[in-house]
Design a protein around this motif. Sequence first.
Motif, PDB file in Angstrom:
ATOM      1  N   ASP A   1     -10.067  -5.873   6.085  1.00  0.00           N
ATOM      2  CA  ASP A   1      -9.719  -5.288   4.793  1.00  0.00           C
ATOM      3  C   ASP A   1      -9.030  -6.367   3.972  1.00  0.00           C
ATOM      4  O   ASP A   1      -7.813  -6.547   4.021  1.00  0.00           O
ATOM      5  CB  ASP A   1      -8.802  -4.084   4.989  1.00  0.00           C
ATOM      6  CG  ASP A   1      -8.569  -3.306   3.697  1.00  0.00           C
ATOM      7  OD1 ASP A   1      -8.646  -3.922   2.628  1.00  0.00           O
ATOM      8  OD2 ASP A   1      -8.296  -2.090   3.772  1.00  0.00           O
TER       9      ASP A   1
ATOM     10  N   ASP B   1       0.857  -1.186   0.000  1.00  0.00           N
ATOM     11  CA  ASP B   1       0.000   0.000   0.000  1.00  0.00           C
ATOM     12  C   ASP B   1       0.893   1.236   0.000  1.00  0.00           C
ATOM     13  O   ASP B   1       1.390   1.665   1.048  1.00  0.00           O
ATOM     14  CB  ASP B   1      -0.897  -0.026   1.244  1.00  0.00           C
ATOM     15  CG  ASP B   1      -1.789   1.197   1.370  1.00  0.00           C
ATOM     16  OD1 ASP B   1      -1.763   2.052   0.460  1.00  0.00           O
ATOM     17  OD2 ASP B   1      -2.501   1.301   2.387  1.00  0.00           O
TER      18      ASP B   1
ATOM     19  N   ASP C   1      -3.727   1.048   9.382  1.00  0.00           N
ATOM     20  CA  ASP C   1      -5.138   1.192   9.051  1.00  0.00           C
ATOM     21  C   ASP C   1      -5.473   2.685   8.952  1.00  0.00           C
ATOM     22  O   ASP C   1      -5.223   3.439   9.896  1.00  0.00           O
ATOM     23  CB  ASP C   1      -5.959   0.535  10.170  1.00  0.00           C
ATOM     24  CG  ASP C   1      -7.457   0.689   9.996  1.00  0.00           C
ATOM     25  OD1 ASP C   1      -7.888   1.070   8.895  1.00  0.00           O
ATOM     26  OD2 ASP C   1      -8.186   0.415  10.960  1.00  0.00           O
TER      27      ASP C   1
ATOM     28  N   ARG D   1      -0.325  -2.652  11.042  1.00  0.00           N
ATOM     29  CA  ARG D   1      -1.710  -2.342  10.670  1.00  0.00           C
ATOM     30  C   ARG D   1      -2.467  -1.712  11.831  1.00  0.00           C
ATOM     31  O   ARG D   1      -3.162  -0.705  11.678  1.00  0.00           O
ATOM     32  CB  ARG D   1      -2.412  -3.625  10.207  1.00  0.00           C
ATOM     33  CG  ARG D   1      -3.813  -3.413   9.658  1.00  0.00           C
ATOM     34  CD  ARG D   1      -3.772  -2.710   8.327  1.00  0.00           C
ATOM     35  NE  ARG D   1      -5.087  -2.512   7.740  1.00  0.00           N
ATOM     36  CZ  ARG D   1      -5.305  -1.744   6.677  1.00  0.00           C
ATOM     37  NH1 ARG D   1      -4.301  -1.129   6.092  1.00  0.00           N
ATOM     38  NH2 ARG D   1      -6.513  -1.593   6.195  1.00  0.00           N
TER      39      ARG D   1
ATOM     40  N   ASP E   1      -8.436  -6.668   0.837  1.00  0.00           N
ATOM     41  CA  ASP E   1      -7.477  -6.222  -0.171  1.00  0.00           C
ATOM     42  C   ASP E   1      -6.115  -5.939   0.459  1.00  0.00           C
ATOM     43  O   ASP E   1      -5.070  -6.271  -0.120  1.00  0.00           O
ATOM     44  CB  ASP E   1      -7.987  -4.965  -0.870  1.00  0.00           C
ATOM     45  CG  ASP E   1      -9.180  -5.249  -1.772  1.00  0.00           C
ATOM     46  OD1 ASP E   1      -9.383  -6.428  -2.130  1.00  0.00           O
ATOM     47  OD2 ASP E   1      -9.915  -4.295  -2.101  1.00  0.00           O
ATOM     48  N   ALA E   2      -6.108  -5.316   1.646  1.00  0.00           N
ATOM     49  CA  ALA E   2      -4.845  -5.018   2.318  1.00  0.00           C
ATOM     50  C   ALA E   2      -4.122  -6.301   2.695  1.00  0.00           C
ATOM     51  O   ALA E   2      -2.905  -6.429   2.521  1.00  0.00           O
ATOM     52  CB  ALA E   2      -5.103  -4.161   3.556  1.00  0.00           C
TER      53      ALA E   2
END
Length: 505
Positions: A332, A272, A317, A359, A334-335
Amino acid sequence: MSDPSPRPRIALLPLDDRPVNVRLPGDVAAVAGVTLDVPPAELLPSYRTAGDAAALGEWLLERAADPATVHLVVSVDMLLYGGLIASRTSDDTTRTVLERLDVLREVRRRRPDLPVSAVSLVTRASNSYSAAEEEPAYWTTHGKEIHALGGDAHRLLGETEVLPLADLTPVPADVVSDYSTRRLRNHIANLSALALVEDSTLDFLAITADDTAPFAAGSAEQVWLRHWMRMLPSGRSVLMYPGADEVGAALVARALAAHAGVTASFSVACADADGMTRIPPYENMSLSASASRQIRAAGAVEVDEGGDVTLVLHAPDPDRHDMFRGRPDAVDADAVAGTVALVQARLDAGEHVALADVRYPNGADEALVRALAEADLLGRLEAFGGWNTAGNTLGSVVAVAAAAVVGRAAGTFDARAARIALLTRLLDDFAYQAVVRTDSGAALFPDIYPMTDDAQVAKAEEAIRDELSSLLEAMLPADGVQIAELTLPWRRSFEIGLVLTEESR
């Protein structure tokens, strides 16, 4: 015939007596095949009871006198106040604590060749009413207001007018005076530590910020400290960044690197990209900047690609969820998938991968660890961390991974110690903090304060050990490792003490 050259030893004066400050640095040293000396338990603090500062200073001089000692790693807060909590609560005068710095000057006089690395903390101001077990008693009534006062005063740094105290805070003047004079004493100690770098008493200094925010009393003090880092020629060697409990481990890794003449290199990767610019909770700089400083603190360097270790970051996050308050409302996916794919790709490319799961504060991302276990990736990691603040996690992960690089280069790498270090963090950060504490904490602990009932403590320890043992067997890469000991060192839910051992074969 005895070995004429004794095994090298590093002496650590830790921040306090908790496992992350004593055992974690020991795990780091063990990975590289080096012995770590720490003071005997009777000299260290025990929760709110301060350590014996005079005796700890003498212990440090004794370690310095041992020719097998190749590096001293010193918590200035332990040396001056007797530990972390004592730095916030003790009534020792500024003159008294500054005189204790003479121990470091005496070390330099007696052993001018002995490297000394130190860490000194910028005192926190918890934004909570529930932190009085680690703060002065008035925190229960005024904690959040004292935190807000520091932030408001920070915002006024550029102003010339000094407003009446009543215009800034409803906290009584005597409470503000008690709190502020203690902070002033500690700030003077930090300034004095900078002077010890300038006169070469210290070879390296980290000034780290314990639980802060972009606007806070501690962040304002960092502005003033940074001024002197610019003014003093040696100030450019000082590192200042968010962290506390992990710094002992990072500086042990630094000592290992210095003694072996090895500089580990880290490439940083994150699935990310936006996460690298986020400021994690309880901190005051971006994840990217914090990671860079943690790498430098451990005596390593950051490179764009091709490092000895790939440090994968599971980004904070954006909603700032905290595992202490329970699991997030939604995973989440996707994360999680992005980080798992990144770890898989880097491992399959033959890289040594260390994973810093930042996170959430106060526990690993449960969904991430379970996904990594399902993909059979956990046992392939060089190091893992996911505890407390982002700085705590980053420093401990980098330290273990850097120690492995040093150990391999020096021919002293201990694979068993590396496995123990990895499993300790998986059990603590994931299995306990994110699973057992979240599921069973309310039943096992009446609150976060220390428990007075011995039977209640023993019951909680037994239940936690049973649940962790089940998770270790069911999903973690145990490889013959089992839990030999589990304790609640401060008789509360926030931390556990783990001792792992291999099954006899």
